[in-house]
Each structure stands twice: as structure tokens, then as C-alpha cells.
Write an enzyme that holds these catalytic residues in place. Structure first.
Site, PDB file in Angstrom:
ATOM      1  CG  ASP A 162      52.058  49.779  39.794  1.00  0.00           C
ATOM      2  OD1 ASP A 162      53.224  49.452  39.508  1.00  0.00           O
ATOM      3  OD2 ASP A 162      51.624  50.936  39.616  1.00  0.00           O
ATOM      4  CB  SER A 184      54.944  49.649  36.743  1.00  0.00           C
ATOM      5  OG  SER A 184      54.497  50.839  37.316  1.00  0.00           O
ATOM      6  CE  LYS A 188      50.759  53.507  37.227  1.00  0.00           C
ATOM      7  NZ  LYS A 188      51.931  52.640  37.405  1.00  0.00           N
TER       8      LYS A 188
END
Ligand code: URA
Length: 432
Positions: A162, A184, A188
Site C-alpha cells: 500500500d 488502501s 493497513k
């Protein structure tokens, strides 16, 4: 071995990728086997021709598994986090993370840099001299255990793919698509090990989602994908029809965050922070309901507990605490230019996208991937939508590395005075 040209061609011609191809492509990006220009070409092809639900899910999983999956269950406290889809002047993370940690919930926050016209938490934190935004996994765990909060970026262990793709999207005009934003963010946030995730989905001229409909859809999609990966999730759709707070620009936003942490600061920043803190504490199971959670968060802010936790965070990550304790401790721009109203009336429209782009253009963000950001530059917006303005009054101040009349003219063009206008609501929708 994947032929990147064929992968790009498939998307250019509007064909659907197999999940395995997406996985192989992302893995090759991560090993740096695919040069930036080919990744960028694919990004633009996908931006224009789209990714369907299956491809979006494959991208999410590929980004998620590009690094380690962290798990904090051994630390004996719930872990929660918040992520904003990106706005102008949105410094809430800097206040919220230590605030929620001071209420007894772990906050293992992984953030990004500036993206497109929006600012990024990592760039803001790095305006504090010495502040490190990557930590090895052992240090991350030790810090989280000791002070309950870390604020880092995607690194070699945490959703690294990412990080690579995000940096390219920033400078190739390939940001504002739901099928890029969801992978994205979710990758994370799930990788960092939070059990409960609150999304602040921005809506309006300074957001990637300009309409209530698009923002609401993004909120539901973020929640659905997060839940499919076994985490609790909620969202708030919030106003971004004008910059949040007064300051936009890295060091200026840190200074404003400190003001809020010390009990002052702009009302909208404080209000949104409390709204999101209440959502995080409730979702993490640390409060019975939103009203109780809000009371807890308010006490943490007013007692100075959140501020103390912020100082502990800065210290733990190598930052110079004196630079945030003193009002003039952070680097300041040498030139400040006032942007004046040419006529009297009500402030009826703000081009928040234009203001965000202006901050990037004067050095607060990146035009090319290798650019360094200037932490000192930015702007202070002195008038809010719906407020009366007199001719000659200051609408904003531009903080510049060197004098720039064109930048001031560009800023002035972002404000419309006249006609009718009202203050927008801050929280537009709660999606539980
Ligand atoms: N924040 C992210 O981390 N990614 C995006 O794509 C948008 C906002």
C-alpha cells in the site's frame, strides 16, 4: 513470472483481472520487480476502466498480506483506530490517537502521507523535529504496551505494498476511486491489528467524495469489507465543504492540534475529535454507549490526560517535545500574506479542493514522488461558511517560503463572498 505489459493491457482494454493475477502483480510490485512507470500505467488504466467487487477484494487481500498481520490480544486491552478518507486541514488523528489511548484503549495507528490535494498525518508528524514514523515490530509492541499508542506509516512490515502504490497514486492523479480507496485503507487498518475501526468519510469540495450519495456508499463499503475481514467497523460521513479548523499545512496543523489538546483550538476540530473518540470507545467496548463515551473523552481532553499522552507519544518516537510545548517551537514560514475579501457579504462557497491544491503547490505536498515537503508552509482560513464578511477583511493568511503574489490571488479565488450561505452541519451521517 507476470508480464506487466499484459496485465496493463488487460485493464486498458477493459478486461477483468483474475484474483491470482492481482495477487501476483502486487507481490511483484512489493519486490520492486515492476518499475514505477508500469505500476502507474496500470493505476491509470484501472482508474479509467474500473475494478469490480471481486478485483477490489483481491487487491485488498494482496495489500493486506504484503506485510505482517499484527495482533495485540496479548496486551489485554481492546485496540481501536480511526481513518479518514482524506480532507484539507484534517488534523484530527493527532489529537484523537493520544486522547483515546488516555481512555484505556490501545491505538496502533497506521497513517499515510499527503494524498492528492489532501494532507497526510505522517507528513504532519514529521514536522516535529526528530519524530520517527517507522518503528520495528518489537519497538511498536513495546511502545503500545507502555503508552497505549503508536503513530506510524506503512513500512517494510506493515502493508508495504500500500505504501508503494499510495505514493504513486499521490502523484499520478489516480486517487479518487472507491476501488482504490477501500483496499488502501482497509488493508493497513486490518494489518495493524485494531479490533474496532471507525471511518471518517469526508464529503464535499475538499474530499474525494463530493456528494452525500458517494460518501455514504464509500462508508458502507468500508464497513462491509472491514467486517468481512473479522473486524468491527462504523463510520461517520462528515463535512469537507471547507477546510477543517483554521490551519492547513503540516507544522501549522500540528500547532493547531496542540491547541486542541491543551483545551482550546477551533470548535469544529474539537467537536469532530469528540464525535470520533466516542465512536471508537463505544465500538471497542470501553463505554456502554456514545453519550458515556463522549463524557469519558471530554474529561480526558479537559483534564490534560490527552495532552500528556501526546507528549509521551512524541517522546517515545524520538520527537522533540519542547518544539510542541513552546508556541514558537516548530519551524515557521518566513513570509505571511493576507488574503482579503474584495466585497462584503456572506461567505457562501469555499473551494476546499483548490485550497488543498494550493498548499501542495506552495510546497506542503508533493508534485513528484521524490519531492520533500516544506513543513512551514500552508494557510490559515479565518472565515467560515455562512459568516458575514466585510470588504477588506482577511479571509485567510498564506504562509510561504518566499513571497508569491500569484499564490495569494489563487487563494482569493477559492472564496466566494455574496449570495446566501449557511454554516454546514459537521456530522452528516452516522453509519453504525
Ligand atoms: N486514505 C488512505 O489511506 N488511502 C486512500 O486511498 C485514501 C485515504
Amino acid at each position: 513470472m507476470l508480464d506487466a505489459r499484459e496485465f496493463i493491457r488487460a485493464k486498458r482494454d477493459g478486461r477483468r483481472h483474475a484474483a491470482e493475477d492481482v495477487r501476483v502483480f502486487v507481490a511483484a510490485c512489493q519486490r520492486r520487480e515492476i518499475p514505477d512507470y508500469q505500476v502507474s500505467a496500470w493505476l491509470m488504466a484501472a482508474f479509467l476502466n474500473g475494478l469490480d467487487e471481486g478485483e477490489t477484494e483481491a487487491l485488498t487481500l494482496a495489500l493486506l498480506h504484503s506485510g505482517r498481520m499484527f495482533d495485540w490480544s496479548g496486551l489485554g486491552r481492546p485496540a481501536a483506530d480511526k481513518h479518514s478518507t482524506g480532507g484539507v486541514g484534517d488534523k484530527v488523528s493527532l489529537i484523537l490517537a493520544p486522547l483515546v489511548a488516555s481512555c484505556g484503549v490501545l491505538v496502533p495507528m497506521v497513517s499515510g502521507r499527503g494524498l492528492g490535494h489532501t494532507g497526510g498525518t505522517l507528513d504532519k508528524l514529521e514536522s516535529i523535529p526528530g519524530f520517527r514514523t517507522t518503528l520495528p515490530p518489537d519497538a511498536l509492541r513495546a511502545q503500545l504496551d507502555a503508552i497505549g499508542v503508536v503513530m506510524v506509516g506503512q513500512g517494510p512490515d506493515l502493508a508495504p505494498a500500500d505504501g508503494l502504490i499510495y505514493a504513486l497514486r499521490d502523484v499520478t492523479a489516480t486517487v479518487e476511486r472507491e476501488y482504490f480507496i477501500v483496499p488502501s485503507i482497509v488493508s493497513k487498518k486490518v494489518a495493524e491489528g485494531a479490533d474496532a475501526l471507525v471511518y471518517d468519510v469526508k464529503c464535499g469540495s475538499g474530499a474525494f467524495m463530493k456528494t452525500r450519495e458517494d460518501a455514504g456508499r464509500l462508508a458502507r463499503r468500508l464497513i462491509a469489507v472491514t467486517r468481512s475481514l473479522g473486524r468491527r467497523a462504523a463510520a461517520r460521513v462528515t463535512d469537507m465543504s471547507q477546510p477543517l479548523g483554521v490551519a492547513s499545512g503540516n507544522a501549522l496543523e500540528v500547532r493547531e492540534s496542540v491547541e486542541v489538546l491543551r483545551g482550546g483550538g477551533p470548535a469544529d476540530v474539537r467537536e469532530l475529535t469528540l464525535e470520533l473518540a466516542a465512536a471508537m470507545l463505544t465500538l471497542a467496548g470501553a463505554a456502554a454507549d456514545l453519550a458515556v463515551a463522549r463524557g469519558t473523552a471530554l474529561r480526558a481532553l479537559e483534564s490534560g490526560a490527552a495532552w500528556e499522552r501526546f507528549l509521551a507519544l512524541v517522546r517515545a518516537q524520538g520527537g522533540d517535545t519542547a518544539s510542541v510545548e513552546r508556541p514558537d517551537g516548530l519551524a515557521a514560514a518566513p513570509v505571511v500574506r493576507a488574503v482579503k475579501a474584495e466585497r462584503s457579504g456572506v461567505l457562501s462557497e469555499v473551494d476546499a479542493f483548490g485550497l488543498g491544491e494550493l498548499v501542495v503547490a506552495i510546497g506542503g505536498g508533493r508534485i513528484a514522488k521524490e519531492d520533500a515537503v516544506d513543513p512551514r508552509v500552508g494557510l490559515m482560513v479565518r472565515k467560515r461558511l455562512g459568516e458575514p464578511v466585510r470588504a477588506g477583511e482577511t479571509l485567510a493568511e498564506l504562509h510561504l517560503a518566499s513571497d508569491d503574489a500569484a499564490a495569494a490571488a489563487r487563494a482569493a479565488a477559492c472564496f466566494r463572498v455574496g449570495g446566501s450561505g449557511a454554516a454546514p452541519a459537521l456530522v452528516l451521517e452516522r453509519v453504525e
